[in-house]
Scaffold this motif. Structure first.
Motif, PDB file in Angstrom:
ATOM      1  N   GLY A   1       9.807   3.314  -0.022  1.00  0.00           N
ATOM      2  CA  GLY A   1       9.039   4.466  -0.473  1.00  0.00           C
ATOM      3  C   GLY A   1       8.360   5.308   0.579  1.00  0.00           C
ATOM      4  O   GLY A   1       7.884   6.413   0.259  1.00  0.00           O
ATOM      5  N   ALA A   2       8.260   4.847   1.820  1.00  0.00           N
ATOM      6  CA  ALA A   2       7.618   5.666   2.841  1.00  0.00           C
ATOM      7  C   ALA A   2       8.436   6.932   3.084  1.00  0.00           C
ATOM      8  O   ALA A   2       9.669   6.896   3.121  1.00  0.00           O
ATOM      9  CB  ALA A   2       7.460   4.875   4.136  1.00  0.00           C
ATOM     10  N   ASP A   3       7.747   8.046   3.272  1.00  0.00           N
ATOM     11  CA  ASP A   3       8.433   9.306   3.554  1.00  0.00           C
ATOM     12  C   ASP A   3       8.774   9.450   5.028  1.00  0.00           C
ATOM     13  O   ASP A   3       9.723  10.160   5.383  1.00  0.00           O
ATOM     14  CB  ASP A   3       7.544  10.477   3.123  1.00  0.00           C
ATOM     15  CG  ASP A   3       7.288  10.469   1.630  1.00  0.00           C
ATOM     16  OD1 ASP A   3       8.210  10.794   0.868  1.00  0.00           O
ATOM     17  OD2 ASP A   3       6.163  10.116   1.223  1.00  0.00           O
ATOM     18  N   ALA A   4       7.990   8.772   5.873  1.00  0.00           N
ATOM     19  CA  ALA A   4       8.239   8.814   7.312  1.00  0.00           C
ATOM     20  C   ALA A   4       7.593   7.601   7.949  1.00  0.00           C
ATOM     21  O   ALA A   4       6.662   7.005   7.383  1.00  0.00           O
ATOM     22  CB  ALA A   4       7.671  10.099   7.921  1.00  0.00           C
ATOM     23  N   VAL A   5       8.082   7.224   9.123  1.00  0.00           N
ATOM     24  CA  VAL A   5       7.508   6.109   9.869  1.00  0.00           C
ATOM     25  C   VAL A   5       7.313   6.548  11.308  1.00  0.00           C
ATOM     26  O   VAL A   5       8.039   7.407  11.822  1.00  0.00           O
ATOM     27  CB  VAL A   5       8.401   4.851   9.824  1.00  0.00           C
ATOM     28  CG1 VAL A   5       8.477   4.294   8.416  1.00  0.00           C
ATOM     29  CG2 VAL A   5       9.802   5.149  10.367  1.00  0.00           C
ATOM     30  N   ILE A   6       6.316   5.963  11.969  1.00  0.00           N
ATOM     31  CA  ILE A   6       6.091   6.222  13.388  1.00  0.00           C
ATOM     32  C   ILE A   6       5.877   4.893  14.099  1.00  0.00           C
ATOM     33  O   ILE A   6       5.449   3.910  13.487  1.00  0.00           O
ATOM     34  CB  ILE A   6       4.887   7.157  13.632  1.00  0.00           C
ATOM     35  CG1 ILE A   6       3.580   6.522  13.148  1.00  0.00           C
ATOM     36  CG2 ILE A   6       5.102   8.500  12.960  1.00  0.00           C
ATOM     37  CD1 ILE A   6       2.341   7.313  13.514  1.00  0.00           C
TER      38      ILE A   6
ATOM     39  N   SER B   1       1.655  12.886  -1.811  1.00  0.00           N
ATOM     40  CA  SER B   1       2.758  13.781  -1.464  1.00  0.00           C
ATOM     41  C   SER B   1       3.623  13.192  -0.373  1.00  0.00           C
ATOM     42  O   SER B   1       4.846  13.106  -0.505  1.00  0.00           O
ATOM     43  CB  SER B   1       2.196  15.131  -1.013  1.00  0.00           C
ATOM     44  OG  SER B   1       3.232  15.985  -0.584  1.00  0.00           O
ATOM     45  N   LYS B   2       2.978  12.767   0.723  1.00  0.00           N
ATOM     46  CA  LYS B   2       3.702  12.126   1.811  1.00  0.00           C
ATOM     47  C   LYS B   2       2.930  10.896   2.248  1.00  0.00           C
ATOM     48  O   LYS B   2       1.706  10.915   2.401  1.00  0.00           O
ATOM     49  CB  LYS B   2       3.875  13.082   2.984  1.00  0.00           C
ATOM     50  CG  LYS B   2       4.952  14.118   2.736  1.00  0.00           C
ATOM     51  CD  LYS B   2       5.334  14.824   4.013  1.00  0.00           C
ATOM     52  CE  LYS B   2       6.591  15.627   3.768  1.00  0.00           C
ATOM     53  NZ  LYS B   2       6.589  16.978   4.011  1.00  0.00           N
ATOM     54  N   VAL B   3       3.681   9.802   2.442  1.00  0.00           N
ATOM     55  CA  VAL B   3       3.110   8.549   2.932  1.00  0.00           C
ATOM     56  C   VAL B   3       3.827   8.190   4.224  1.00  0.00           C
ATOM     57  O   VAL B   3       5.055   8.080   4.253  1.00  0.00           O
ATOM     58  CB  VAL B   3       3.253   7.408   1.903  1.00  0.00           C
ATOM     59  CG1 VAL B   3       2.721   6.103   2.490  1.00  0.00           C
ATOM     60  CG2 VAL B   3       2.515   7.749   0.621  1.00  0.00           C
ATOM     61  N   ILE B   4       3.042   8.034   5.281  1.00  0.00           N
ATOM     62  CA  ILE B   4       3.576   7.688   6.603  1.00  0.00           C
ATOM     63  C   ILE B   4       3.153   6.264   6.935  1.00  0.00           C
ATOM     64  O   ILE B   4       1.986   5.901   6.757  1.00  0.00           O
ATOM     65  CB  ILE B   4       3.031   8.648   7.676  1.00  0.00           C
ATOM     66  CG1 ILE B   4       3.414  10.091   7.352  1.00  0.00           C
ATOM     67  CG2 ILE B   4       3.536   8.260   9.066  1.00  0.00           C
ATOM     68  CD1 ILE B   4       2.695  11.112   8.215  1.00  0.00           C
ATOM     69  N   LEU B   5       4.081   5.460   7.420  1.00  0.00           N
ATOM     70  CA  LEU B   5       3.746   4.120   7.895  1.00  0.00           C
ATOM     71  C   LEU B   5       3.757   4.111   9.420  1.00  0.00           C
ATOM     72  O   LEU B   5       4.732   4.530  10.042  1.00  0.00           O
ATOM     73  CB  LEU B   5       4.738   3.084   7.378  1.00  0.00           C
ATOM     74  CG  LEU B   5       4.485   1.661   7.901  1.00  0.00           C
ATOM     75  CD1 LEU B   5       3.279   1.040   7.217  1.00  0.00           C
ATOM     76  CD2 LEU B   5       5.706   0.770   7.730  1.00  0.00           C
TER      77      LEU B   5
ATOM     78  N   MET C   1       0.829  -1.208   0.000  1.00  0.00           N
ATOM     79  CA  MET C   1       0.000   0.000   0.000  1.00  0.00           C
ATOM     80  C   MET C   1       0.863   1.257   0.000  1.00  0.00           C
ATOM     81  O   MET C   1       0.520   2.253  -0.655  1.00  0.00           O
ATOM     82  CB  MET C   1      -0.931  -0.006   1.213  1.00  0.00           C
ATOM     83  CG  MET C   1      -2.082  -0.986   1.124  1.00  0.00           C
ATOM     84  SD  MET C   1      -3.247  -0.562  -0.197  1.00  0.00           S
ATOM     85  CE  MET C   1      -4.669  -1.560   0.317  1.00  0.00           C
ATOM     86  N   VAL C   2       1.976   1.232   0.727  1.00  0.00           N
ATOM     87  CA  VAL C   2       2.898   2.369   0.714  1.00  0.00           C
ATOM     88  C   VAL C   2       3.351   2.660  -0.713  1.00  0.00           C
ATOM     89  O   VAL C   2       3.313   3.811  -1.185  1.00  0.00           O
ATOM     90  CB  VAL C   2       4.119   2.095   1.618  1.00  0.00           C
ATOM     91  CG1 VAL C   2       5.241   3.096   1.328  1.00  0.00           C
ATOM     92  CG2 VAL C   2       3.734   2.155   3.088  1.00  0.00           C
ATOM     93  N   GLN C   3       3.755   1.615  -1.414  1.00  0.00           N
ATOM     94  CA  GLN C   3       4.276   1.815  -2.772  1.00  0.00           C
ATOM     95  C   GLN C   3       3.185   2.245  -3.744  1.00  0.00           C
ATOM     96  O   GLN C   3       3.404   3.098  -4.611  1.00  0.00           O
ATOM     97  CB  GLN C   3       4.948   0.521  -3.249  1.00  0.00           C
ATOM     98  CG  GLN C   3       6.165   0.144  -2.407  1.00  0.00           C
ATOM     99  CD  GLN C   3       6.853  -1.109  -2.914  1.00  0.00           C
ATOM    100  OE1 GLN C   3       7.423  -1.122  -4.011  1.00  0.00           O
ATOM    101  NE2 GLN C   3       6.812  -2.173  -2.127  1.00  0.00           N
ATOM    102  N   LEU C   4       2.004   1.661  -3.611  1.00  0.00           N
ATOM    103  CA  LEU C   4       0.903   2.040  -4.506  1.00  0.00           C
ATOM    104  C   LEU C   4       0.466   3.480  -4.264  1.00  0.00           C
ATOM    105  O   LEU C   4       0.145   4.208  -5.218  1.00  0.00           O
ATOM    106  CB  LEU C   4      -0.282   1.087  -4.315  1.00  0.00           C
ATOM    107  CG  LEU C   4      -0.081  -0.339  -4.821  1.00  0.00           C
ATOM    108  CD1 LEU C   4      -1.283  -1.209  -4.442  1.00  0.00           C
ATOM    109  CD2 LEU C   4       0.135  -0.371  -6.336  1.00  0.00           C
ATOM    110  N   ALA C   5       0.430   3.896  -2.994  1.00  0.00           N
ATOM    111  CA  ALA C   5       0.052   5.281  -2.692  1.00  0.00           C
ATOM    112  C   ALA C   5       1.037   6.257  -3.329  1.00  0.00           C
ATOM    113  O   ALA C   5       0.649   7.305  -3.861  1.00  0.00           O
ATOM    114  CB  ALA C   5      -0.009   5.493  -1.182  1.00  0.00           C
ATOM    115  N   LYS C   6       2.323   5.903  -3.301  1.00  0.00           N
ATOM    116  CA  LYS C   6       3.320   6.767  -3.944  1.00  0.00           C
ATOM    117  C   LYS C   6       3.125   6.801  -5.459  1.00  0.00           C
ATOM    118  O   LYS C   6       3.246   7.855  -6.080  1.00  0.00           O
ATOM    119  CB  LYS C   6       4.729   6.285  -3.596  1.00  0.00           C
ATOM    120  CG  LYS C   6       5.105   6.422  -2.137  1.00  0.00           C
ATOM    121  CD  LYS C   6       5.101   7.862  -1.657  1.00  0.00           C
ATOM    122  CE  LYS C   6       6.273   8.646  -2.201  1.00  0.00           C
ATOM    123  NZ  LYS C   6       6.350  10.018  -1.585  1.00  0.00           N
ATOM    124  N   LEU C   7       2.811   5.636  -6.030  1.00  0.00           N
ATOM    125  CA  LEU C   7       2.557   5.605  -7.476  1.00  0.00           C
ATOM    126  C   LEU C   7       1.342   6.449  -7.856  1.00  0.00           C
ATOM    127  O   LEU C   7       1.277   6.983  -8.966  1.00  0.00           O
ATOM    128  CB  LEU C   7       2.343   4.162  -7.954  1.00  0.00           C
ATOM    129  CG  LEU C   7       3.581   3.275  -8.069  1.00  0.00           C
ATOM    130  CD1 LEU C   7       3.187   1.873  -8.504  1.00  0.00           C
ATOM    131  CD2 LEU C   7       4.606   3.861  -9.033  1.00  0.00           C
TER     132      LEU C   7
END
Length: 347
Positions: A207-212, A188-192, A178-184
């Motif tokens: 591909g995640a821009d940030a993780v928490i 703009s920013k994908v957080i896991l 899902m992270v990769q598909l959201a980027k495709l």
């Protein structure tokens, strides 16, 4: 020609499969790789899959392999072709099928659920359910076409638009895809949001821009620190438990769309604040299997647009299926695959 049969009550038995003649429209697939899905875990614990399970049956609905024999009417699958299988077979006659919602088919059948699936040496499959993989695609990646197809349906449902901000909850195989598909899609920013450090680390590579880490920090505050207040457009829950669902609603800003993607444990319930739904104008949706998205998944895999093999952390022989299922339940794994060349070890 052996298969590992699920006998019910958490029991498996590897035994000889009954060989038969191919139907005119079938192919015989030598199974090279079959993923262990959360649905297999649910079935192992006595819950149903996408349809009711009636043991004995060979589980495994995420598989790829080689065509070794074809029925007399099969024209488009030469011997030796590498294929992936869409396991879901729809009746075409119920109201849902006739109104373009066949994923809700009331007579759904599926390999690895109602029909013998991929935790075996071979599988008898209608040619209509097979899709050709490029020769330079690994069987491991090819086996992931079905979960990827399900993810594509989920992405279609939540309608991520370029420039939006997205949070994915859960860093298992589904969350990583899902992270990769959201980027495709142009997010703009994908957080896991993920508890396991290993999964967070890999998401940053893919591909995640940030993780928490929701167990070590307040997810709402962490997301606002990254994005700013009221900047989260979409949340995709990929864990399938009540805590993850609770987090999805807690982090939602005004106008956020929430996709509850993962299969929950039977009987799971979440107490929803109707006031929040109203005041935030939330959009809440589910996503069921992969209607007409398998070909798109294969196109993505064939084009090498996604990182997939890196996410497969353990391979087992199908004789060790119970061990594979237990490993899939562990935070140590991302994706566990069963194959004839399984080494019963991490890769």
């Amino acid at each position: 020609m052996k298969g590992t049969y699920f006998l019910g009550n958490g029991r498996f038995e590897t035994r000889e499969m009954k060989e038969r003649e191919l139907l005119p429209d079938e192919v015989l697939v030598k199974v090279e790789a079959c993923g262990v899905c959360g649905t297999d875990v649910h079935i192992y614990h006595g819950d149903k899959g996408s349809a009711e399970v009636h043991p004995p049956v060979i589980l495994g609905h995420e598989f790829s392999g080689t065509v070794v024999k074809t029925g007399k009417d099969v024209m488009n699958f030469p011997l030796g072709a590498h294929v992936t299988v869409d396991p879901n077979i729809y009746c075409g006659e119920c109201r849902y099928c006739r109104t373009g919602r066949k994923q809700l088919c009331t007579h759904l059948e599926a390999f690895g659920v109602t029909r013998d699936g991929g935790f075996a040496d071979y599988a008898y499959v209608p040619a209509s359910q097979c899709f050709i993989l490029n020769d330079d695609v690994s069987f491991l990646s090819g086996a992931m076409a079905e979960p990827l197809a399900c993810c594509i349906h989920g992405i279609d449902r939540i309608e991520i638009r370029p420039g939006e901000n997205v949070c994915i909850i859960g860093g298992g195989m589904i969350g990583q895809l899902m992270v990769q598909l959201a980027k495709l899609q142009g997010a703009s920013k994908v957080i896991l949001s993920e508890i396991a450090e290993k999964r967070r680390s890999i998401a940053l590579e893919t591909g995640a821009d940030a993780v928490i880490n929701p167990s070590a920090e307040n997810p709402t505050e962490a997301i606002e620190h990254i994005l700013g207040k009221d900047s989260l457009d979409a949340v995709i829950e990929c864990v399938g438990n009540v805590n993850a669902t609770k987090q999805a609603f807690e982090i939602a800003a005004r106008g956020t769309r929430i996709l509850l993607f993962s299969v929950p444990k039977a009987g799971s319930e979440y107490s929803l604040s109707l006031e929040d739904v109203y005041q935030k104008e939330l959009t809440i949706m589910g996503s069921m299997i992969n209607p007409d998205t398998h070909q798109r998944a294969v196109e993505l895999i064939n084009s090498h647009r996604l990182i997939i093999d890196r996410l497969i952390t353990h391979i087992y022989p199908h004789e060790k299926l119970e061990d594979a299922i237990k490993m899939q339940m562990s935070q140590e794994s991302i994706k566990v695959v069963v194959g004839s060349n399984g080494s019963n070890a991490a890769i």
